[in-house]
Write a protein that holds these residues in place. Structure first.
Motif, PDB file in Angstrom:
ATOM      1  N   ALA A  57      10.357 -14.388   4.731  1.00 16.12           N
ATOM      2  CA  ALA A  57       9.571 -13.312   4.123  1.00 16.12           C
ATOM      3  C   ALA A  57       9.633 -13.526   2.621  1.00 16.12           C
ATOM      4  O   ALA A  57      10.450 -14.313   2.114  1.00 16.12           O
ATOM      5  CB  ALA A  57      10.108 -11.936   4.507  1.00 16.12           C
ATOM      6  N   GLY A  58       8.776 -12.818   1.896  1.00 19.64           N
ATOM      7  CA  GLY A  58       8.780 -13.008   0.452  1.00 19.64           C
ATOM      8  C   GLY A  58       8.149 -11.844  -0.286  1.00 19.64           C
ATOM      9  O   GLY A  58       7.277 -11.145   0.247  1.00 19.64           O
ATOM     10  N   PHE A  59       8.609 -11.637  -1.506  1.00 21.73           N
ATOM     11  CA  PHE A  59       7.984 -10.666  -2.395  1.00 21.73           C
ATOM     12  C   PHE A  59       6.877 -11.379  -3.162  1.00 21.73           C
ATOM     13  O   PHE A  59       7.118 -12.394  -3.819  1.00 21.73           O
ATOM     14  CB  PHE A  59       9.007 -10.080  -3.368  1.00 21.73           C
ATOM     15  N   VAL A  60       5.669 -10.837  -3.068  1.00 26.46           N
ATOM     16  CA  VAL A  60       4.491 -11.462  -3.673  1.00 26.46           C
ATOM     17  C   VAL A  60       3.826 -10.462  -4.609  1.00 26.46           C
ATOM     18  O   VAL A  60       4.128  -9.268  -4.589  1.00 26.46           O
ATOM     19  CB  VAL A  60       3.484 -11.905  -2.586  1.00 26.46           C
ATOM     20  N   ARG A  61       2.921 -10.993  -5.416  1.00 23.01           N
ATOM     21  CA  ARG A  61       2.089 -10.123  -6.257  1.00 23.01           C
ATOM     22  C   ARG A  61       0.676 -10.130  -5.687  1.00 23.01           C
ATOM     23  O   ARG A  61       0.073 -11.189  -5.507  1.00 23.01           O
ATOM     24  CB  ARG A  61       2.073 -10.614  -7.705  1.00 23.01           C
ATOM     25  N   LEU A  62       0.170  -8.942  -5.396  1.00 25.08           N
ATOM     26  CA  LEU A  62      -1.188  -8.841  -4.877  1.00 25.08           C
ATOM     27  C   LEU A  62      -2.197  -8.992  -6.019  1.00 25.08           C
ATOM     28  O   LEU A  62      -1.896  -8.649  -7.154  1.00 25.08           O
ATOM     29  CB  LEU A  62      -1.375  -7.479  -4.199  1.00 25.08           C
ATOM     30  N   PRO A  63      -3.386  -9.522  -5.714  1.00 27.32           N
ATOM     31  CA  PRO A  63      -3.870  -9.883  -4.375  1.00 27.32           C
ATOM     32  C   PRO A  63      -3.416 -11.282  -3.954  1.00 27.32           C
ATOM     33  O   PRO A  63      -3.182 -12.140  -4.804  1.00 27.32           O
ATOM     34  CB  PRO A  63      -5.385  -9.829  -4.553  1.00 27.32           C
ATOM     35  N   VAL A  64      -3.279 -11.463  -2.647  1.00 28.98           N
ATOM     36  CA  VAL A  64      -3.024 -12.780  -2.077  1.00 28.98           C
ATOM     37  C   VAL A  64      -3.964 -12.968  -0.892  1.00 28.98           C
ATOM     38  O   VAL A  64      -4.513 -12.003  -0.362  1.00 28.98           O
ATOM     39  CB  VAL A  64      -1.563 -12.942  -1.603  1.00 28.98           C
ATOM     40  N   ASP A  65      -4.132 -14.203  -0.473  1.00 32.87           N
ATOM     41  CA  ASP A  65      -4.903 -14.488   0.729  1.00 32.87           C
ATOM     42  C   ASP A  65      -4.065 -14.042   1.928  1.00 32.87           C
ATOM     43  O   ASP A  65      -3.022 -14.622   2.218  1.00 32.87           O
ATOM     44  CB  ASP A  65      -5.203 -15.987   0.799  1.00 32.87           C
ATOM     45  N   ARG A  66      -4.511 -13.009   2.630  1.00 32.23           N
ATOM     46  CA  ARG A  66      -3.709 -12.401   3.699  1.00 32.23           C
ATOM     47  C   ARG A  66      -3.914 -13.058   5.058  1.00 32.23           C
ATOM     48  O   ARG A  66      -3.334 -12.598   6.043  1.00 32.23           O
ATOM     49  CB  ARG A  66      -4.021 -10.908   3.802  1.00 32.23           C
ATOM     50  N   ASP A  67      -4.693 -14.097   5.132  1.00 34.22           N
ATOM     51  CA  ASP A  67      -4.942 -14.742   6.410  1.00 34.22           C
ATOM     52  C   ASP A  67      -3.630 -15.215   7.034  1.00 34.22           C
ATOM     53  O   ASP A  67      -2.912 -16.034   6.461  1.00 34.22           O
ATOM     54  CB  ASP A  67      -5.885 -15.938   6.212  1.00 34.22           C
ATOM     55  N   GLY A  68      -3.304 -14.692   8.206  1.00 36.87           N
ATOM     56  CA  GLY A  68      -2.088 -15.070   8.895  1.00 36.87           C
ATOM     57  C   GLY A  68      -0.836 -14.385   8.399  1.00 36.87           C
ATOM     58  O   GLY A  68       0.257 -14.652   8.896  1.00 36.87           O
ATOM     59  N   LEU A  69      -0.977 -13.500   7.427  1.00 35.16           N
ATOM     60  CA  LEU A  69       0.182 -12.815   6.858  1.00 35.16           C
ATOM     61  C   LEU A  69       0.133 -11.320   7.152  1.00 35.16           C
ATOM     62  O   LEU A  69      -0.937 -10.718   7.225  1.00 35.16           O
ATOM     63  CB  LEU A  69       0.233 -13.002   5.336  1.00 35.16           C
ATOM     64  N   SER A  70       1.303 -10.729   7.305  1.00 36.72           N
ATOM     65  CA  SER A  70       1.446  -9.270   7.301  1.00 36.72           C
ATOM     66  C   SER A  70       1.949  -8.879   5.914  1.00 36.72           C
ATOM     67  O   SER A  70       2.810  -9.564   5.348  1.00 36.72           O
ATOM     68  CB  SER A  70       2.437  -8.815   8.368  1.00 36.72           C
ATOM     69  N   VAL A  71       1.415  -7.799   5.372  1.00 38.65           N
ATOM     70  CA  VAL A  71       1.716  -7.416   3.990  1.00 38.65           C
ATOM     71  C   VAL A  71       2.008  -5.926   3.910  1.00 38.65           C
ATOM     72  O   VAL A  71       1.265  -5.108   4.468  1.00 38.65           O
ATOM     73  CB  VAL A  71       0.540  -7.765   3.048  1.00 38.65           C
ATOM     74  N   ILE A  72       3.090  -5.580   3.234  1.00 36.51           N
ATOM     75  CA  ILE A  72       3.421  -4.174   2.973  1.00 36.51           C
ATOM     76  C   ILE A  72       3.442  -3.972   1.453  1.00 36.51           C
ATOM     77  O   ILE A  72       4.366  -4.435   0.775  1.00 36.51           O
ATOM     78  CB  ILE A  72       4.792  -3.794   3.553  1.00 36.51           C
ATOM     79  N   PRO A  73       2.437  -3.292   0.881  1.00 39.29           N
ATOM     80  CA  PRO A  73       2.476  -2.996  -0.566  1.00 39.29           C
ATOM     81  C   PRO A  73       3.667  -2.105  -0.886  1.00 39.29           C
ATOM     82  O   PRO A  73       3.971  -1.164  -0.142  1.00 39.29           O
ATOM     83  CB  PRO A  73       1.148  -2.267  -0.810  1.00 39.29           C
ATOM     84  N   LEU A  74       4.348  -2.383  -2.002  1.00 38.24           N
ATOM     85  CA  LEU A  74       5.561  -1.650  -2.345  1.00 38.24           C
ATOM     86  C   LEU A  74       5.414  -0.791  -3.594  1.00 38.24           C
ATOM     87  O   LEU A  74       5.620   0.412  -3.546  1.00 38.24           O
ATOM     88  CB  LEU A  74       6.724  -2.628  -2.526  1.00 38.24           C
ATOM     89  N   TYR A  75       5.073  -1.378  -4.718  1.00 38.30           N
ATOM     90  CA  TYR A  75       5.004  -0.586  -5.950  1.00 38.30           C
ATOM     91  C   TYR A  75       4.068  -1.240  -6.958  1.00 38.30           C
ATOM     92  O   TYR A  75       3.777  -2.436  -6.876  1.00 38.30           O
ATOM     93  CB  TYR A  75       6.392  -0.413  -6.571  1.00 38.30           C
ATOM     94  N   LEU A  76       3.599  -0.409  -7.882  1.00 41.57           N
ATOM     95  CA  LEU A  76       2.737  -0.873  -8.973  1.00 41.57           C
ATOM     96  C   LEU A  76       3.549  -1.018 -10.246  1.00 41.57           C
ATOM     97  O   LEU A  76       4.499  -0.266 -10.476  1.00 41.57           O
ATOM     98  CB  LEU A  76       1.595   0.125  -9.217  1.00 41.57           C
ATOM     99  N   GLU A  77       3.166  -1.981 -11.068  1.00 38.03           N
ATOM    100  CA  GLU A  77       3.842  -2.186 -12.345  1.00 38.03           C
ATOM    101  C   GLU A  77       2.916  -1.850 -13.509  1.00 38.03           C
ATOM    102  O   GLU A  77       1.717  -2.151 -13.469  1.00 38.03           O
ATOM    103  CB  GLU A  77       4.281  -3.647 -12.489  1.00 38.03           C
ATOM    104  N   THR A  78       3.501  -1.263 -14.530  1.00 33.62           N
ATOM    105  CA  THR A  78       2.760  -1.008 -15.763  1.00 33.62           C
ATOM    106  C   THR A  78       2.362  -2.335 -16.398  1.00 33.62           C
ATOM    107  O   THR A  78       3.139  -3.287 -16.416  1.00 33.62           O
ATOM    108  CB  THR A  78       3.624  -0.207 -16.751  1.00 33.62           C
ATOM    109  N   THR A  79       1.139  -2.406 -16.914  1.00 34.89           N
ATOM    110  CA  THR A  79       0.687  -3.590 -17.646  1.00 34.89           C
ATOM    111  C   THR A  79       0.971  -3.383 -19.133  1.00 34.89           C
ATOM    112  O   THR A  79       0.737  -2.307 -19.682  1.00 34.89           O
ATOM    113  CB  THR A  79      -0.818  -3.824 -17.434  1.00 34.89           C
ATOM    114  N   VAL A  80       1.498  -4.430 -19.771  1.00 35.98           N
ATOM    115  CA  VAL A  80       1.807  -4.361 -21.198  1.00 35.98           C
ATOM    116  C   VAL A  80       1.132  -5.518 -21.920  1.00 35.98           C
ATOM    117  O   VAL A  80       0.759  -6.524 -21.295  1.00 35.98           O
ATOM    118  CB  VAL A  80       3.331  -4.408 -21.460  1.00 35.98           C
TER     119      VAL A  80
END
Length: 242
Positions: A57-80
């Motif tokens: 499993a892995g922590f990713v930054r969305l968006p990613v190509d979700r083909d064949g993957l299960s994804v659980i969004p976790l949190y949003l980050e402030t942009t600086v």
């Protein structure tokens, strides 16, 4: 944990800026017989790593190509916005996209922020990585917008950063190959979702149906009459004398 899982290890990938320590610590406490191995991977390569079996499993930054993957969004980050310390943004607590209209802005190839319209003016080059872009910002060649965690990761004494509230935000998610949703993966999903050690793996336990006998036991005893029973030890009153 099943007997087949004894002696195995869990491989967890993570992209720059994500700090998995709090989840790893919980795993170590709950799963002492299954070591966890961390795999640092560039954001642009994490999906391929997961699909090729390089991590469970892995922590990713969305968006990613979700083909064949299960994804659980976790949190949003402030942009600086990152800029040299003598840049005009240093005088403000926060800036807007409109404040950057005249600045040259780097857009590295590994950028994970989804821009409808990119801010500022295009810089003279597109760096391969965020780290390369930071070096160019330090050389006063332009500015850079990144998730807050990446600004902290690439912090330098000659640079500063300020939040940009009206900019799109980067979202961090947990991903894994759908066809490889093992018990260990579900254990880790439960940890990330904050389930307790006694919760079932990745599943919500169904409430057992109440048996008819149990429902009957809850009803008060009936004597065929709607009148209340006379308490024991208390004499029933006779007819009142006239």
């Amino acid at each position: 944990m099943t007997d087949g899982e004894t002696g195995r290890m869990f491989r967890l990938a993570y992209v720059p800026g994500v700090t998995p320590a709090k989840w790893v610590n919980v795993w170590t406490e709950r799963m002492p017989d299954v070591p966890i191995t961390l795999v640092a991977v560039p954001a642009a390569e994490v999906v391929e790593l997961l699909r090729n079996g390089g991590a469970d499993a892995g922590f990713v930054r969305l968006p990613v190509d979700r083909d064949g993957l299960s994804v659980i969004p976790l949190y949003l980050e402030t942009t600086v916005v990152m800029a040299p310390k003598d840049h005009a943004i240093a005088a403000a607590d926060e800036v807007t996209i409109a404040d950057l209209v005249d600045d040259e802005v780097f857009h590295p190839l590994d950028d994970t922020i989804e821009w409808t319209v990119r801010p500022g003016l295009p810089a003279f080059t597109r760096p391969d990585t965020t780290a390369d872009a930071v070096e160019l910002v330090a050389a006063d060649a332009g500015i850079l917008l990144v998730p807050l965690s990446l600004a902290r990761l690439h912090h330098r004494r000659d640079l500063t950063y300020r939040p940009v509230p009206d900019a799109p935000q980067s979202q961090v998610a947990l991903a894994w190959p759908t066809d490889a949703t093992t018990d260990l993966v579900e254990d880790f999903i439960g940890i990330v979702r904050g389930r307790t050690a006694n919760s079932s793996r990745g599943r919500t336990p169904a409430s057992p149906a109440e048996k008819p006998a149990q429902r009957q036991a809850k009803k008060p005893a009936q004597n065929g009459s709607s009148r209340r029973a006379v308490p024991a030890g208390r004499k029933k009153k006779g007819p009142r004398p006239r």
